[in-house]
Motif scaffolding. Structure first.
Motif, PDB file in Angstrom:
ATOM      1  N   PRO A  62       0.841  -1.200   0.082  1.00 18.65           N
ATOM      2  CA  PRO A  62       0.049   0.138   0.155  1.00 18.65           C
ATOM      3  C   PRO A  62       0.764   1.255  -0.051  1.00 18.65           C
ATOM      4  N   GLY A  63       0.655   2.373  -0.779  1.00 20.80           N
ATOM      5  CA  GLY A  63       1.507   3.394  -0.848  1.00 20.80           C
ATOM      6  C   GLY A  63       2.286   3.323  -2.139  1.00 20.80           C
ATOM      7  N   GLY A  64       2.622   2.078  -2.589  1.00 20.03           N
ATOM      8  CA  GLY A  64       3.317   1.927  -3.880  1.00 20.03           C
ATOM      9  C   GLY A  64       2.908   2.267  -5.156  1.00 20.03           C
ATOM     10  N   GLU A  65       3.726   2.376  -6.119  1.00 22.34           N
ATOM     11  CA  GLU A  65       3.417   2.689  -7.516  1.00 22.34           C
ATOM     12  C   GLU A  65       3.594   1.483  -8.438  1.00 22.34           C
ATOM     13  N   ALA A  66       2.444   1.250  -9.300  1.00 26.98           N
ATOM     14  CA  ALA A  66       2.347   0.279 -10.195  1.00 26.98           C
ATOM     15  C   ALA A  66       2.541   0.832 -11.607  1.00 26.98           C
ATOM     16  N   THR A  67       3.103   0.318 -12.577  1.00 29.16           N
ATOM     17  CA  THR A  67       3.231   0.641 -13.901  1.00 29.16           C
ATOM     18  C   THR A  67       2.339  -0.479 -14.793  1.00 29.16           C
ATOM     19  N   VAL A  68       1.636  -0.116 -15.814  1.00 27.83           N
ATOM     20  CA  VAL A  68       0.805  -1.174 -16.598  1.00 27.83           C
ATOM     21  C   VAL A  68       1.110  -0.691 -18.068  1.00 27.83           C
ATOM     22  N   THR A  69       1.712  -1.893 -18.590  1.00 29.30           N
ATOM     23  CA  THR A  69       1.759  -1.795 -20.021  1.00 29.30           C
ATOM     24  C   THR A  69       0.770  -2.849 -20.884  1.00 29.30           C
ATOM     25  N   SER A  70       0.639  -2.374 -22.053  1.00 25.99           N
ATOM     26  CA  SER A  70      -0.164  -3.073 -23.037  1.00 25.99           C
ATOM     27  C   SER A  70       0.101  -3.077 -24.307  1.00 25.99           C
ATOM     28  N   ALA A  71       0.138  -4.082 -25.232  1.00 25.52           N
ATOM     29  CA  ALA A  71       0.491  -3.899 -26.657  1.00 25.52           C
ATOM     30  C   ALA A  71      -0.838  -4.378 -27.385  1.00 25.52           C
ATOM     31  N   ALA A  72      -2.018  -4.477 -26.524  1.00 23.38           N
ATOM     32  CA  ALA A  72      -3.157  -4.772 -27.395  1.00 23.38           C
ATOM     33  C   ALA A  72      -3.960  -3.786 -27.837  1.00 23.38           C
ATOM     34  N   CYS A  73      -3.704  -2.596 -27.713  1.00 18.30           N
ATOM     35  CA  CYS A  73      -4.566  -1.324 -28.565  1.00 18.30           C
ATOM     36  C   CYS A  73      -3.956  -0.981 -29.889  1.00 18.30           C
ATOM     37  N   GLY A  74      -3.184  -1.795 -30.416  1.00 21.18           N
ATOM     38  CA  GLY A  74      -2.472  -1.527 -31.724  1.00 21.18           C
ATOM     39  C   GLY A  74      -1.872  -0.362 -32.140  1.00 21.18           C
ATOM     40  N   ASP A  75      -1.811   0.172 -33.151  1.00 22.05           N
ATOM     41  CA  ASP A  75      -1.032   1.491 -33.550  1.00 22.05           C
ATOM     42  C   ASP A  75      -1.248   2.614 -32.662  1.00 22.05           C
ATOM     43  N   ILE A  76      -2.272   2.903 -32.406  1.00 24.49           N
ATOM     44  CA  ILE A  76      -2.941   4.326 -31.537  1.00 24.49           C
ATOM     45  C   ILE A  76      -2.111   4.203 -30.242  1.00 24.49           C
ATOM     46  N   ASN A  77      -1.962   3.094 -29.552  1.00 24.51           N
ATOM     47  CA  ASN A  77      -1.657   2.851 -28.307  1.00 24.51           C
ATOM     48  C   ASN A  77      -1.880   3.977 -27.191  1.00 24.51           C
ATOM     49  N   THR A  78      -3.102   4.318 -27.044  1.00 17.23           N
ATOM     50  CA  THR A  78      -3.620   4.939 -25.942  1.00 17.23           C
ATOM     51  C   THR A  78      -4.863   4.366 -25.403  1.00 17.23           C
ATOM     52  N   ALA A  79      -5.111   4.297 -24.188  1.00 17.97           N
ATOM     53  CA  ALA A  79      -6.108   3.535 -23.537  1.00 17.97           C
ATOM     54  C   ALA A  79      -6.487   4.319 -22.097  1.00 17.97           C
ATOM     55  N   ALA A  80      -7.628   3.999 -21.652  1.00 19.84           N
ATOM     56  CA  ALA A  80      -7.889   4.493 -20.377  1.00 19.84           C
ATOM     57  C   ALA A  80      -8.250   3.447 -19.275  1.00 19.84           C
ATOM     58  N   GLY A  81      -7.396   3.587 -18.331  1.00 15.74           N
ATOM     59  CA  GLY A  81      -7.109   2.720 -17.356  1.00 15.74           C
ATOM     60  C   GLY A  81      -7.924   2.906 -16.117  1.00 15.74           C
ATOM     61  N   ASP A  82      -8.351   1.963 -15.622  1.00 17.80           N
ATOM     62  CA  ASP A  82      -9.121   1.792 -14.412  1.00 17.80           C
ATOM     63  C   ASP A  82      -8.516   0.873 -13.249  1.00 17.80           C
ATOM     64  N   ALA A  83      -8.222   1.512 -12.154  1.00 19.62           N
ATOM     65  CA  ALA A  83      -7.699   0.715 -11.034  1.00 19.62           C
ATOM     66  C   ALA A  83      -8.501   1.199  -9.728  1.00 19.62           C
ATOM     67  N   GLY A  84      -9.892   1.161 -10.209  1.00 19.94           N
ATOM     68  CA  GLY A  84     -10.776   1.503  -9.104  1.00 19.94           C
ATOM     69  C   GLY A  84     -11.027   0.377  -8.069  1.00 19.94           C
ATOM     70  N   ALA A  85     -10.510  -0.747  -8.445  1.00 19.36           N
ATOM     71  CA  ALA A  85     -10.924  -1.992  -7.658  1.00 19.36           C
ATOM     72  C   ALA A  85      -9.914  -1.951  -6.615  1.00 19.36           C
ATOM     73  N   VAL A  86      -8.681  -1.286  -6.782  1.00 17.21           N
ATOM     74  CA  VAL A  86      -7.931  -1.171  -5.476  1.00 17.21           C
ATOM     75  C   VAL A  86      -8.213   0.302  -4.775  1.00 17.21           C
ATOM     76  N   GLY A  87      -9.022   0.891  -5.406  1.00 12.66           N
ATOM     77  CA  GLY A  87      -9.222   2.344  -4.926  1.00 12.66           C
ATOM     78  C   GLY A  87      -8.331   3.418  -5.392  1.00 12.66           C
ATOM     79  N   ALA A  88      -7.594   3.091  -6.552  1.00  9.40           N
ATOM     80  CA  ALA A  88      -6.678   4.029  -7.180  1.00  9.40           C
ATOM     81  C   ALA A  88      -7.430   5.053  -8.169  1.00  9.40           C
ATOM     82  N   GLY A  89      -8.664   4.687  -8.761  1.00  8.37           N
ATOM     83  CA  GLY A  89      -9.284   5.251  -9.639  1.00  8.37           C
ATOM     84  C   GLY A  89      -8.878   4.990 -11.162  1.00  8.37           C
ATOM     85  N   VAL A  90      -9.016   6.073 -11.906  1.00 11.37           N
ATOM     86  CA  VAL A  90      -8.569   6.115 -13.332  1.00 11.37           C
ATOM     87  C   VAL A  90      -7.327   6.626 -13.681  1.00 11.37           C
TER      88      VAL A  90
END
Length: 175
Positions: free
Chosen positions: A42-70
Motif C-alpha cells: 500500500p502506498g507503492g506505485e504500479a506501472t501498467v503496459t499493454s500492446a493490445a491497442c494496436g498502432d494508436i497505443n492509447t487507453a483509459a485505465g481503471d484501477a478503481g478495484a484497488v481504490g486508485a481510480g482512473v
C-alpha cells in the motif's frame, strides 16, 4: 436408438472442436495487461503496459478495484515498442488481496485486464530484524546515556575501592 446416438455424438464433437479453435471476436492479438511489479505494498506505485491497442497505443485505465481510480495510458517512450504505458499509486489504505486492473483501448474499445497483488511486505527488499533482544539481562549500552554514565562511574568507584583495600591489606595495615 443406436442409429440416432452416433449422429448426435458426432455433432456434439464437431461443436466442441469448433469451440476449442474459435478465434476471439476482436482479432488475433490476445495480449493482455501487464502490471509491474505484480506485487505492491500500500502506498507503492504500479506501472501498467499493454500492446493490445494496436498502432494508436492509447487507453483509459481503471484501477478503481484497488481504490486508485482512473489513469491514462499513453504510447511508450521506447521506439518500436508499440505499447501503451500508464502508472498509478496504490492508496495507503488498500487492503491485501488480488485486484483486477482494466484498460479500454481508445479507438477499438477493446477491454484488457491484468491482476495486481497488494501485500503488506515488499517482495523485493530483504527485511532485517531491528531492536534489542529481550533476554532479561539488559544491554551493554542502554538507550539512556545518563544511566550508562552512572553505571560506568559506579564500576570505576568499585574498582578503585577494591584496589585500595587490596593494597592496604598487602602492606599489613589491616582493614
Amino acid at each position: 436408438m443406436r442409429c440416432t446416438a452416433r449422429p448426435l455424438t458426432a455433432a456434439a464433437l464437431a461443436v466442441a472442436a469448433a469451440g476449442l479453435t474459435a478465434v476471439p471476436a476482436y482479432g488475433g492479438d490476445t495480449t493482455g495487461l501487464e502490471v509491474s511489479p505484480s506485487s505492491v505494498v500500500p502506498g507503492g506505485e504500479a506501472t501498467v503496459t499493454s500492446a493490445a491497442c494496436g498502432d494508436i497505443n492509447t487507453a483509459a485505465g481503471d484501477a478503481g478495484a484497488v481504490g486508485a481510480g482512473v489513469f491514462t495510458m499513453a504510447p511508450s517512450a521506447r521506439e518500436g515498442e508499440g505499447e501503451a504505458l500508464g502508472r498509478f499509486r496504490v492508496p495507503p489504505s488498500a487492503q491485501p488481496g488480488t485486484y483486477e486492473i482494466v484498460a479500454t483501448c481508445a479507438v477499438s474499445g477493446r477491454r484488457v485486464t491484468g491482476d495486481l497483488v497488494v501485500t503488506l511486505t515488499s517482495q523485493r527488499e530483504q527485511v532485517y530484524p531491528r531492536g534489542s533482544v529481550k533476554t532479561g539481562v539488559g544491554g551493554a549500552l542502554g538507550p539512556d546515556p545518563v544511566q550508562t554514565a552512572a553505571g560506568v562511574a559506579a564500576l570505576a568507584v568499585a574498582a578503585a575501592g577494591g584496589t585500595w583495600l587490596l593494597h592496604r591489606r598487602a602492606r599489613g595495615d589491616g582493614i
